[in-house]
Design a protein around this motif. Structure first.
Motif, PDB file in Angstrom:
ATOM      1  N   LYS A  28       0.636  -1.138   0.306  1.00 50.76           N
ATOM      2  CA  LYS A  28      -0.183  -0.086   0.159  1.00 50.76           C
ATOM      3  C   LYS A  28       0.746   1.238   0.289  1.00 50.76           C
ATOM      4  O   LYS A  28       2.303   1.294   0.476  1.00 50.76           O
ATOM      5  N   ILE A  29       0.474   2.709  -0.656  1.00 51.31           N
ATOM      6  CA  ILE A  29       0.844   3.574   0.154  1.00 51.31           C
ATOM      7  C   ILE A  29       0.038   4.409   0.311  1.00 51.31           C
ATOM      8  O   ILE A  29      -1.083   4.121   0.060  1.00 51.31           O
ATOM      9  N   TYR A  30       0.481   5.363   1.449  1.00 54.59           N
ATOM     10  CA  TYR A  30      -0.330   6.561   2.603  1.00 54.59           C
ATOM     11  C   TYR A  30       0.590   7.741   2.085  1.00 54.59           C
ATOM     12  O   TYR A  30       1.144   8.368   1.718  1.00 54.59           O
ATOM     13  N   HIS A  31      -0.347   8.403   1.401  1.00 52.66           N
ATOM     14  CA  HIS A  31      -0.402   9.998   1.538  1.00 52.66           C
ATOM     15  C   HIS A  31      -0.104  10.265   2.169  1.00 52.66           C
ATOM     16  O   HIS A  31      -1.845  10.575   2.990  1.00 52.66           O
ATOM     17  N   ILE A  32       0.377  11.485   3.403  1.00 54.03           N
ATOM     18  CA  ILE A  32      -0.600  11.730   4.576  1.00 54.03           C
ATOM     19  C   ILE A  32       0.051  13.273   4.736  1.00 54.03           C
ATOM     20  O   ILE A  32       0.138  13.583   6.031  1.00 54.03           O
ATOM     21  N   GLU A  33       0.080  14.203   3.555  1.00 51.08           N
ATOM     22  CA  GLU A  33       1.296  15.201   3.936  1.00 51.08           C
ATOM     23  C   GLU A  33       0.444  16.560   4.698  1.00 51.08           C
ATOM     24  O   GLU A  33       0.391  16.772   5.309  1.00 51.08           O
ATOM     25  N   GLN A  34      -0.730  16.483   4.257  1.00 52.86           N
ATOM     26  CA  GLN A  34      -1.778  17.378   5.174  1.00 52.86           C
ATOM     27  C   GLN A  34      -2.231  16.725   6.393  1.00 52.86           C
ATOM     28  O   GLN A  34      -2.785  17.638   7.655  1.00 52.86           O
ATOM     29  N   LYS A  35      -1.588  15.254   7.016  1.00 54.70           N
ATOM     30  CA  LYS A  35      -2.282  15.144   8.462  1.00 54.70           C
ATOM     31  C   LYS A  35      -0.773  15.445   9.446  1.00 54.70           C
ATOM     32  O   LYS A  35      -1.033  14.711  10.104  1.00 54.70           O
ATOM     33  N   LEU A  36       0.587  15.813   8.877  1.00 52.63           N
ATOM     34  CA  LEU A  36       1.531  16.003   9.486  1.00 52.63           C
ATOM     35  C   LEU A  36       1.641  17.292  10.097  1.00 52.63           C
ATOM     36  O   LEU A  36       1.153  18.107   9.408  1.00 52.63           O
ATOM     37  N   PRO A  37       2.642  17.275  11.334  1.00 56.46           N
ATOM     38  CA  PRO A  37       2.644  18.300  11.636  1.00 56.46           C
ATOM     39  C   PRO A  37       3.365  19.734  10.777  1.00 56.46           C
ATOM     40  O   PRO A  37       4.494  19.075  10.009  1.00 56.46           O
ATOM     41  N   ASN A  38       3.575  21.017  10.701  1.00 62.12           N
ATOM     42  CA  ASN A  38       3.290  22.304  10.434  1.00 62.12           C
ATOM     43  C   ASN A  38       5.416  21.817  10.084  1.00 62.12           C
ATOM     44  O   ASN A  38       6.418  22.320   9.314  1.00 62.12           O
ATOM     45  N   TYR A  39       6.334  21.412  11.302  1.00 62.28           N
ATOM     46  CA  TYR A  39       7.567  21.520  11.449  1.00 62.28           C
ATOM     47  C   TYR A  39       8.412  20.672  10.129  1.00 62.28           C
ATOM     48  O   TYR A  39       9.361  20.688   9.921  1.00 62.28           O
ATOM     49  N   LEU A  40       8.060  19.296  10.144  1.00 62.67           N
ATOM     50  CA  LEU A  40       8.128  18.628   8.563  1.00 62.67           C
ATOM     51  C   LEU A  40       8.216  18.839   7.917  1.00 62.67           C
ATOM     52  O   LEU A  40       8.358  18.354   6.652  1.00 62.67           O
ATOM     53  N   ARG A  41       6.658  19.681   7.053  1.00 66.53           N
ATOM     54  CA  ARG A  41       6.030  20.038   5.944  1.00 66.53           C
ATOM     55  C   ARG A  41       7.450  20.905   5.669  1.00 66.53           C
ATOM     56  O   ARG A  41       6.933  20.978   4.264  1.00 66.53           O
ATOM     57  N   LEU A  42       7.657  21.633   6.477  1.00 62.19           N
ATOM     58  CA  LEU A  42       8.255  23.089   6.321  1.00 62.19           C
ATOM     59  C   LEU A  42       9.897  22.320   5.883  1.00 62.19           C
ATOM     60  O   LEU A  42      11.128  23.349   5.146  1.00 62.19           O
ATOM     61  N   LEU A  43       9.900  21.256   6.702  1.00 64.70           N
ATOM     62  CA  LEU A  43      11.611  21.141   6.260  1.00 64.70           C
ATOM     63  C   LEU A  43      12.168  20.175   5.255  1.00 64.70           C
ATOM     64  O   LEU A  43      13.095  19.568   4.587  1.00 64.70           O
ATOM     65  N   ALA A  44      11.263  19.424   4.888  1.00 67.85           N
ATOM     66  CA  ALA A  44      10.651  18.958   3.989  1.00 67.85           C
ATOM     67  C   ALA A  44      10.490  19.051   2.608  1.00 67.85           C
ATOM     68  O   ALA A  44       9.085  19.049   2.621  1.00 67.85           O
ATOM     69  N   PRO A  45      10.621  17.813   1.491  1.00 64.50           N
ATOM     70  CA  PRO A  45      10.014  18.422  -0.320  1.00 64.50           C
ATOM     71  C   PRO A  45       9.179  17.714   0.334  1.00 64.50           C
ATOM     72  O   PRO A  45       8.869  16.156   0.856  1.00 64.50           O
ATOM     73  N   LYS A  46       7.448  17.336  -0.869  1.00 65.67           N
ATOM     74  CA  LYS A  46       6.905  16.975  -0.722  1.00 65.67           C
ATOM     75  C   LYS A  46       7.119  15.301  -0.907  1.00 65.67           C
ATOM     76  O   LYS A  46       5.777  14.231  -0.414  1.00 65.67           O
ATOM     77  N   SER A  47       8.143  15.109  -0.969  1.00 64.68           N
ATOM     78  CA  SER A  47       8.391  13.366  -1.123  1.00 64.68           C
ATOM     79  C   SER A  47       8.650  12.422  -0.194  1.00 64.68           C
ATOM     80  O   SER A  47       8.140  11.134   0.209  1.00 64.68           O
TER      81      SER A  47
END
Length: 271
Positions: A65-84
């Motif tokens: 399975k593939i889990y797509h979870i960008e919008q479920k994670l905290p902001n500090y992770l989203r700001l530090l890393a690319p979408k992949s």
């Protein structure tokens, strides 16, 4: 690497749990999918020849399975890393009563990220020590975490719902519930899921923080999932494995549709 063993006692038999777990995975996947996020099933098929747990089990069901979870994670992770970074692959071998699940991030973290969950289901009340037969020097470093599905005190408000509260629920089919008082010591039938979780995150400056964060997520998900599993007993009780495989086929198509066409849903703010 951080290793914990989560013990989850349930008022079920081992045979009942096999159906309950597969039914609840399908339902929970649908509840967590929408708005481009959620679960994508690539493979779900029988397998053989993959020896697991000291070669005791080598046949079962293989899933990818593939889990797509960008919008479920905290902001500090989203700001530090690319979408992949926010696309995770889950490969699982379900050789019930033993299951192995490996979650990776091959598009970005590659060998620097892995969560491995090994689950053994036993007909006891969480009293088996070293159920996974780890070497003594390894097991002494493992933290034991007992989860009481009737206790919602560790859950965020968003996860507390009256219809999936084992302390209030009563099954019309089986007469089980509500789970109150010292229920784990007295309920019949009883079984336990022993989930050995290993988190490995190699990213300088963030390893300890992220590994603890991942363990907190696993505890939250295990608690929420098994509360729902028990409170859905009147839906899955009496279903056959043939019924479950048909449900899984329908669920695969429904997940694709929900992920692409419906709004964001399910567990958010994983922090």
């Amino acid at each position: 690497m951080l290793i914990k063993e989560f013990r989850i006692v349930l008022p079920l038999t081992i045979q009942e749990y096999q159906v309950a777990q597969l039914y609840s995975v399908a339902e929970a996947s649908k509840n967590e999918t929408g708005g481009g996020e959620g679960v994508e099933v690539l493979v779900n098929e029988p397998y053989e020849g993959e020896p697991l747990f000291n070669n005791q089990y080598n046949t079962g069901q293989y899933t990818h399975k593939i889990y797509h979870i960008e919008q479920k994670l905290p902001n500090y992770l989203r700001l530090l890393a690319p979408k992949s970074v926010f696309t995770f692959h889950e490969i699982a071998w379900n050789a019930y009563p033993y299951c192995r699940t490996v979650i990776t991030n091959p598009d970005y973290m590659k060998d620097n990220f892995e969560v491995k969950i090994e689950t053994l289901h036993l007909p006891d009340r969480g009293t088996s020590e070293n159920a996974h037969n780890l070497p003594k020097d390894v097991y002494k470093k493992v933290q034991i975490v007992n989860i009481d599905i009737a206790d919602d005190s560790s859950l965020p408000k968003a996860d507390r719902k009256a219809e999936t509260d084992p302390a209030k629920f009563h099954s019309t089919k089986t007469g089980r519930g509500p789970l109150i008082g010292d229920w784990k010591a007295t309920v019949e039938p009883a079984m336990c899921c022993y989930k050995l979780v290993s988190c490995n995150f190699k990213w300088f400056g963030l390893q300890t923080k992220v590994e603890n964060f991942l363990m907190d997520i696993e505890k939250r998900l295990f608690t929420k999932f098994h509360r729902e599993l028990f409170c859905w007993i009147d839906r899955w009780h009496g279903l056959s494995m043939k019924d479950i495989r048909s449900l899984e086929e329908r669920t695969k198509a429904e997940l694709d549709n929900k992920r692409l066409k419906c709004g964001l849903s399910g567990t958010t703010d994983l922090e």
